[in-house]
Design a protein around this motif. Structure first.
Motif, PDB file in Angstrom:
ATOM      1  N   PHE A  89      -6.338  -3.900   4.144  1.00 42.91           N
ATOM      2  CA  PHE A  89      -6.184  -2.351   4.177  1.00 42.91           C
ATOM      3  C   PHE A  89      -6.737  -1.798   5.529  1.00 42.91           C
ATOM      4  O   PHE A  89      -6.984  -0.349   5.637  1.00 42.91           O
ATOM      5  CB  PHE A  89      -7.152  -1.860   3.101  1.00 42.91           C
ATOM      6  CG  PHE A  89      -6.468  -2.137   1.708  1.00 42.91           C
ATOM      7  CD1 PHE A  89      -5.272  -1.740   1.222  1.00 42.91           C
ATOM      8  CD2 PHE A  89      -7.091  -3.316   0.810  1.00 42.91           C
ATOM      9  CE1 PHE A  89      -4.814  -1.798   0.068  1.00 42.91           C
ATOM     10  CE2 PHE A  89      -6.475  -3.620  -0.252  1.00 42.91           C
ATOM     11  CZ  PHE A  89      -5.260  -2.946  -0.848  1.00 42.91           C
ATOM     12  N   GLY A  90      -7.095  -2.441   6.659  1.00 46.35           N
ATOM     13  CA  GLY A  90      -7.900  -1.971   7.647  1.00 46.35           C
ATOM     14  C   GLY A  90      -9.196  -1.562   7.303  1.00 46.35           C
ATOM     15  O   GLY A  90      -9.725  -1.312   6.228  1.00 46.35           O
ATOM     16  N   GLN A  91      -9.804  -0.751   8.377  1.00 49.24           N
ATOM     17  CA  GLN A  91     -11.062  -0.175   8.276  1.00 49.24           C
ATOM     18  C   GLN A  91     -11.170   1.083   8.873  1.00 49.24           C
ATOM     19  O   GLN A  91     -10.850   1.112   9.912  1.00 49.24           O
ATOM     20  CB  GLN A  91     -12.494  -0.980   8.562  1.00 49.24           C
ATOM     21  CG  GLN A  91     -12.359  -2.321   7.764  1.00 49.24           C
ATOM     22  CD  GLN A  91     -13.108  -2.097   6.341  1.00 49.24           C
ATOM     23  OE1 GLN A  91     -13.645  -1.168   6.178  1.00 49.24           O
ATOM     24  NE2 GLN A  91     -12.766  -2.771   5.299  1.00 49.24           N
ATOM     25  N   GLU A  97       0.786  -1.162   0.019  1.00 47.82           N
ATOM     26  CA  GLU A  97       0.076  -0.125   0.045  1.00 47.82           C
ATOM     27  C   GLU A  97       0.960   1.245   0.000  1.00 47.82           C
ATOM     28  O   GLU A  97       1.963   1.191   0.987  1.00 47.82           O
ATOM     29  CB  GLU A  97      -0.932  -0.108   1.363  1.00 47.82           C
ATOM     30  CG  GLU A  97      -1.840   1.252   1.481  1.00 47.82           C
ATOM     31  CD  GLU A  97      -2.624   1.240   2.455  1.00 47.82           C
ATOM     32  OE1 GLU A  97      -3.504   1.993   2.604  1.00 47.82           O
ATOM     33  OE2 GLU A  97      -2.332   0.481   3.606  1.00 47.82           O
ATOM     34  N   GLY A 115     -12.956  -6.569   0.879  1.00 46.39           N
ATOM     35  CA  GLY A 115     -13.386  -5.867   2.147  1.00 46.39           C
ATOM     36  C   GLY A 115     -12.711  -6.263   3.551  1.00 46.39           C
ATOM     37  O   GLY A 115     -13.154  -5.778   4.563  1.00 46.39           O
ATOM     38  N   ASP A 116     -11.856  -7.291   3.311  1.00 48.41           N
ATOM     39  CA  ASP A 116     -11.285  -7.824   4.625  1.00 48.41           C
ATOM     40  C   ASP A 116     -10.351  -6.997   5.049  1.00 48.41           C
ATOM     41  O   ASP A 116      -9.229  -6.397   4.388  1.00 48.41           O
ATOM     42  CB  ASP A 116     -10.574  -9.104   4.276  1.00 48.41           C
ATOM     43  CG  ASP A 116     -10.014  -9.871   5.420  1.00 48.41           C
ATOM     44  OD1 ASP A 116      -9.797  -9.390   6.598  1.00 48.41           O
ATOM     45  OD2 ASP A 116      -9.904 -11.093   5.262  1.00 48.41           O
ATOM     46  N   PRO A 117     -10.370  -6.638   6.393  1.00 44.23           N
ATOM     47  CA  PRO A 117      -9.587  -5.177   6.805  1.00 44.23           C
ATOM     48  C   PRO A 117      -8.026  -5.762   7.186  1.00 44.23           C
ATOM     49  O   PRO A 117      -7.338  -5.000   7.625  1.00 44.23           O
ATOM     50  CB  PRO A 117     -10.376  -5.014   8.057  1.00 44.23           C
ATOM     51  CG  PRO A 117     -11.183  -6.030   8.558  1.00 44.23           C
ATOM     52  CD  PRO A 117     -11.476  -6.874   7.218  1.00 44.23           C
ATOM     53  N   ILE A 118      -7.894  -7.247   7.261  1.00 37.14           N
ATOM     54  CA  ILE A 118      -6.549  -7.509   7.237  1.00 37.14           C
ATOM     55  C   ILE A 118      -5.505  -7.248   6.334  1.00 37.14           C
ATOM     56  O   ILE A 118      -4.465  -6.975   6.373  1.00 37.14           O
ATOM     57  CB  ILE A 118      -6.684  -9.237   7.189  1.00 37.14           C
ATOM     58  CG1 ILE A 118      -5.366  -9.811   7.959  1.00 37.14           C
ATOM     59  CG2 ILE A 118      -6.653  -9.812   5.773  1.00 37.14           C
ATOM     60  CD1 ILE A 118      -5.419 -11.147   8.438  1.00 37.14           C
ATOM     61  N   TRP A 166      -1.012 -12.990   3.960  1.00 35.05           N
ATOM     62  CA  TRP A 166      -1.474 -11.744   4.733  1.00 35.05           C
ATOM     63  C   TRP A 166       0.011 -11.448   5.782  1.00 35.05           C
ATOM     64  O   TRP A 166       0.679 -12.434   6.309  1.00 35.05           O
ATOM     65  CB  TRP A 166      -2.641 -11.703   5.543  1.00 35.05           C
ATOM     66  CG  TRP A 166      -2.639 -12.667   6.694  1.00 35.05           C
ATOM     67  CD1 TRP A 166      -3.123 -13.816   6.607  1.00 35.05           C
ATOM     68  CD2 TRP A 166      -2.531 -12.376   8.021  1.00 35.05           C
ATOM     69  NE1 TRP A 166      -2.890 -14.583   7.705  1.00 35.05           N
ATOM     70  CE2 TRP A 166      -2.974 -13.609   8.658  1.00 35.05           C
ATOM     71  CE3 TRP A 166      -2.169 -11.215   8.524  1.00 35.05           C
ATOM     72  CZ2 TRP A 166      -2.644 -13.712   9.965  1.00 35.05           C
ATOM     73  CZ3 TRP A 166      -2.031 -11.296  10.122  1.00 35.05           C
ATOM     74  CH2 TRP A 166      -2.225 -12.758  10.652  1.00 35.05           C
TER      75      TRP A 166
END
Length: 78
Positions: free
Chosen positions: A76-78, A10, A71-74, A42
Motif C-alpha cells: 500500500f505504500g507509505q 486497491e 505494514g509492508d509498503p510494497i 507482489w
C-alpha cells in the motif's frame, strides 16, 4: 483451464471527485493444485508479479491478513 489466481486491487475514488474509481492491482494469490497451497505475490512498477517471502499456506486467510496488517509498503505504500 481455469485461472488459479486472485488479484487484489486497491480501489480509490477519482482525485477530482468525477468519474469512475481507480483500481490498482497490488498483490496476487496463486493456487497450486498439485500441493493444495496458496502463495502470495507482489506487483512491481512494470506490472509484473513476483513471489513474496512468506510460506505458502493451504488457506488464504493468513496471506490476506499479512497483506492487510503487515505494514509492508510494497502493498500500500507509505
Amino acid at each position: 483451464m481455469e485461472p488459479r489466481h486472485v488479484t487484489i486491487d486497491e480501489v480509490r475514488p477519482p482525485w477530482d471527485g468525477h468519474g469512475d474509481h481507480i483500481r490498482f492491482p497490488i498483490a496476487r494469490l496463486r493456487y497450486t493444485k498439485t500441493t493444495g497451497m496458496w502463495s502470495l505475490y507482489w506487483r512491481d512498477r512494470n506490472l509484473k508479479f513476483h513471489a513474496y517471502n512468506i510460506a505458502p499456506t493451504p488457506t488464504v486467510k493468513k496471506l490476506l491478513d499479512h497483506v492487510a496488517d503487515s505494514g509492508d509498503p510494497i502493498f500500500f505504500g507509505q
